[in-house]
Design a protein around this motif. Structure first.
Motif, mmCIF file in Angstrom:
data_model
loop_
_atom_site.group_PDB
_atom_site.id
_atom_site.type_symbol
_atom_site.label_atom_id
_atom_site.label_comp_id
_atom_site.label_asym_id
_atom_site.label_seq_id
_atom_site.Cartn_x
_atom_site.Cartn_y
_atom_site.Cartn_z
ATOM 1 N N ILE A 45 0.863 -1.179 0.000
ATOM 2 C CA ILE A 45 0.000 0.000 0.000
ATOM 3 C C ILE A 45 0.899 1.227 0.000
ATOM 4 C CG2 ILE A 45 -1.771 1.275 1.285
ATOM 5 C CD1 ILE A 45 -2.452 -1.462 2.653
ATOM 6 N N ILE A 46 0.630 2.186 -0.864
ATOM 7 C CA ILE A 46 1.410 3.420 -0.891
ATOM 8 C C ILE A 46 0.494 4.562 -0.470
ATOM 9 C CG2 ILE A 46 2.827 4.971 -2.261
ATOM 10 C CD1 ILE A 46 3.546 2.662 -4.044
ATOM 11 N N ILE B 239 -7.171 1.168 0.146
ATOM 12 C CA ILE B 239 -8.451 1.682 -0.325
ATOM 13 C C ILE B 239 -8.185 2.978 -1.093
ATOM 14 C CG2 ILE B 239 -10.731 2.517 0.381
ATOM 15 C CD1 ILE B 239 -10.334 0.953 3.003
ATOM 16 N N PRO B 240 -8.644 3.114 -2.334
ATOM 17 C CA PRO B 240 -8.396 4.346 -3.095
ATOM 18 C C PRO B 240 -8.817 5.589 -2.314
ATOM 19 C CG PRO B 240 -9.397 2.676 -4.500
ATOM 20 C CD PRO B 240 -9.447 2.134 -3.097
ATOM 21 N N GLU C 245 -3.804 6.104 -1.643
ATOM 22 C CA GLU C 245 -4.418 4.950 -0.999
ATOM 23 C C GLU C 245 -4.511 5.215 0.497
ATOM 24 O OE1 GLU C 245 -3.476 0.775 -2.956
ATOM 25 O OE2 GLU C 245 -1.625 1.878 -2.594
ATOM 26 N N GLU C 246 -5.568 4.680 1.107
ATOM 27 C CA GLU C 246 -5.714 4.706 2.555
ATOM 28 C C GLU C 246 -5.624 3.276 3.052
ATOM 29 O OE1 GLU C 246 -5.050 5.827 5.389
ATOM 30 O OE2 GLU C 246 -6.172 7.686 5.030
ATOM 31 N N VAL C 247 -5.217 3.128 4.311
ATOM 32 C CA VAL C 247 -5.068 1.803 4.893
ATOM 33 C C VAL C 247 -6.382 1.364 5.520
ATOM 34 C CG1 VAL C 247 -3.748 0.384 6.511
ATOM 35 C CG2 VAL C 247 -2.656 2.336 5.373
ATOM 36 N N GLY C 248 -6.861 0.179 5.132
ATOM 37 C CA GLY C 248 -8.092 -0.375 5.689
ATOM 38 C C GLY C 248 -7.838 -1.769 6.228
ATOM 39 N N ALA C 249 -8.653 -2.187 7.185
ATOM 40 C CA ALA C 249 -8.463 -3.503 7.799
ATOM 41 C C ALA C 249 -9.796 -4.196 8.021
ATOM 42 C CB ALA C 249 -7.717 -3.373 9.123
ATOM 43 N N PRO D 83 -4.622 1.663 10.294
ATOM 44 C CA PRO D 83 -5.808 1.693 9.421
ATOM 45 C C PRO D 83 -6.819 2.734 9.868
ATOM 46 C CG PRO D 83 -5.881 -0.219 10.871
ATOM 47 C CD PRO D 83 -4.558 0.439 11.110
ATOM 48 N N ARG D 84 -7.098 3.679 8.986
ATOM 49 C CA ARG D 84 -8.126 4.683 9.302
ATOM 50 C C ARG D 84 -9.518 4.065 9.232
ATOM 51 N NH1 ARG D 84 -2.992 6.592 9.518
ATOM 52 N NH2 ARG D 84 -2.924 8.834 9.814
ATOM 53 N N GLN D 85 -9.635 2.990 8.464
ATOM 54 C CA GLN D 85 -10.923 2.333 8.294
ATOM 55 C C GLN D 85 -10.791 0.882 8.755
ATOM 56 O OE1 GLN D 85 -12.593 3.276 4.481
ATOM 57 N NE2 GLN D 85 -14.279 1.865 4.697
#
Length: 497
Positions: A401-402, A431-432, A438-442, A471-473
């Motif tokens: 993830i970047i 996540i776009p 990208e955002e970090v999701g889990a 992860p923000r989400q």
């Protein structure tokens, strides 16, 4: 002399009064940088650092970084740069894995470095923005000439990771960095001692290290630093310092372009911009070039390739969405899973061979053999090649993830989630995101009978990894998708709307 630090010695002789490093009102000439680095080298030798020993640097973009970097190289040490946003558990891993002999940290950088160093038993030296003070230097005799090193000796160890396991240290040799630096400065960006380069890319990252600091030192250009990127500050520094070369990731270009100050910013000196880290949206590139009257060159590389492998270049056609073509001294192919070339315009994995490819992963011969099975480094990136020799990234084979130019490896974040007593399974995905790329999701599945809400899990991870990684989400699922062997299929995980 093959030691990368020889570049600083030569430039200090050729351009002693030229400004090497600038941070607002603070300026270091090349003579100053050489003198300060030689003092650091003397301090390290006095402390028993031998050629090949690992020396860590955990600092933001301050003048201390290039001073310590070149000081360690002059003494013959291998430098291990680390992100100052890392938490103590992350720093501790790097200290242990690299068997570090000494680590430099920032005296205003919090407790992570001292705590990690104490846990591992490694000496820590906390320095100010300009590096060690007189007391820390201890009156040791300076070492102005580089300790002799072979081309194949390790100069820098950059920690990177795949989708499984712990981060691995990519060993970049003096030859890797010296040749990649020279190609970048002379063939790709075409810079000289008259240029001013924006130093807003972190120097602990290979893009900022090679294309920013090392390239500037190679030709005697000025590197003007921003400790942490801010679009308003970047616009102001371009105008104030008459910046001619800007290097950044796509999110930086978008932030500057859309900032309210952009309409009145004096960007008239800006000539060449380099973008990497993730794909540059074509609309952003065109708008930036039109607004500021410069050209944006998109390129491609990895920690394992020093980093530059391909680039669009000023004197050749630039194709929108392309990462350009191989740089001199580097070969690239697009191959299938068996290592055979695929046809034109056919997706395959990028394989790289050349003077820029790392020696291997630090004390990981298994991982090195897997990454370089036949002399060609497998990047994990999927691309096509057209009839003109231009490459186009299609997808990433790996699940990297970047986020805003920073690499986030899912496995690291998942490991932190697994430390929570209620977590049974976790899968981290990108996540776009319109601003960060990208955002970090889990996605998390809980153990039977256990309870935990997404906010609790997010805060739990936030305390254990660097701020850009958590992860923000977070969302809960009954179970995660798995393959026939029971392996979690991260690619089938989807974020909820």
């Amino acid at each position: 002399m093959t030691n990368l630090a020889a570049n600083l010695v030569a430039t200090a002789q050729a351009h002693p009064d030229r400004t090497a490093i600038k941070l607002d009102d603070v300026e270091l000439s090349y003579a100053d940088l050489h003198r300060a680095s030689a003092a650091v080298a003397g301090m390290l030798v006095e402390r028993g650092i031998s050629p090949g020993d690992r020396v860590g640097i955990v600092l933001p973009n301050l003048p201390a970084f290039p001073i310590l970097f070149h000081g360690a190289l002059l003494a013959g040490a291998a430098v291990v740069p680390m992100n100052p946003l890392l938490k103590d558990r992350e720093v501790e891993y790097y200290l242990r894995d690299s068997e570090m002999s000494l680590v430099f940290g920032w005296d205003a950088g919090g407790d992570a470095v001292p705590a990690a160093a104490q846990a591992v038993g490694v000496p820590a030296v906390l320095v100010g923005p300009m590096g060690p003070d007189a007391e820390q230097l201890g009156g040791a005799a300076p070492v102005p000439e580089p300790v002799e090193r072979d081309d194949s000796d390790t100069a820098v160890i950059l920690y990177t990771s795949g989708t499984t396991g712990q981060p691995k240290g990519a060993e970049l040799t003096h030859a890797n960095l010296r040749t990649n630096t020279a190609t970048t400065s002379k063939s790709v960006l075409v810079i000289s001692h008259e240029d001013v380069i924006m130093g807003c890319l972190p120097l602990f990252h290979v893009f900022g290290l090679t294309c920013g600091l090392n390239a500037a030192v190679d030709v005697g250009a000025t590197l003007t630093l921003i400790p942490r990127f801010d679009p308003a500050k970047a616009l102001a520094v371009v105008a104030r310092d008459r910046v001619t070369v800007f290097e950044g990731v796509p999110t930086m270009y978008a932030a500057m372009l859309h900032h309210p100050d952009a309409d009145n910013a004096d960007m008239s000196t800006l000539r060449t911009c380099a973008s990497g880290g993730s794909a540059m949206p074509v609309e952003i590139m065109r708008a930036f070039e039109e607004k500021f009257g410069c050209i944006v060159l998109e390129g491609y590389g990895l920690s394992e390739t020093s980093p530059v492998a391909s680039f669009n270049q000023p004197h050749r056609e630039r194709k929108p969405g392309s990462i350009g073509f191989e740089i001199p001294g580097c070969e690239m192919r697009v191959v299938d899973d068996e290592g055979r070339d695929v046809g034109l315009d056919t997706p395959g994995e990028i394989a790289i061979r050349g003077e820029n490819v790392m020696k291997g992963y630090w004390r990981r011969p298994d991982a090195t053999a897997e990454a370089i099975p036949d002399g060609w480094f497998r990047t994990g990136d999927i691309a096509t090649k057209d009839a003109d020799g231009y490459y186009f990234i299609v997808d990433r084979k790996k699940d990297l993830i970047i986020r805003g130019g920073y690499n986030v490896y899912p496995r690291e974040v998942e490991e932190a989630l697994y430390e929570h007593p209620a977590v049974a399974e976790a899968a981290v995905i990108g996540i776009p995101h319109p601003e960060w790329g990208e955002e970090v999701g889990a996605a998390v599945a809980l153990k039977p009978g256990e309870k935990a809400d997404p906010e609790e899990l997010r805060d739990f991870v936030k305390e254990r990894v660097a701020a850009y990684k958590y992860p923000r989400q977070v969302w809960l699922v009954p179970e995660l998708p798995k393959g026939p062997t029971g392996k979690i299929l991260r690619r089938e995980v989807r974020a909820p709307e």
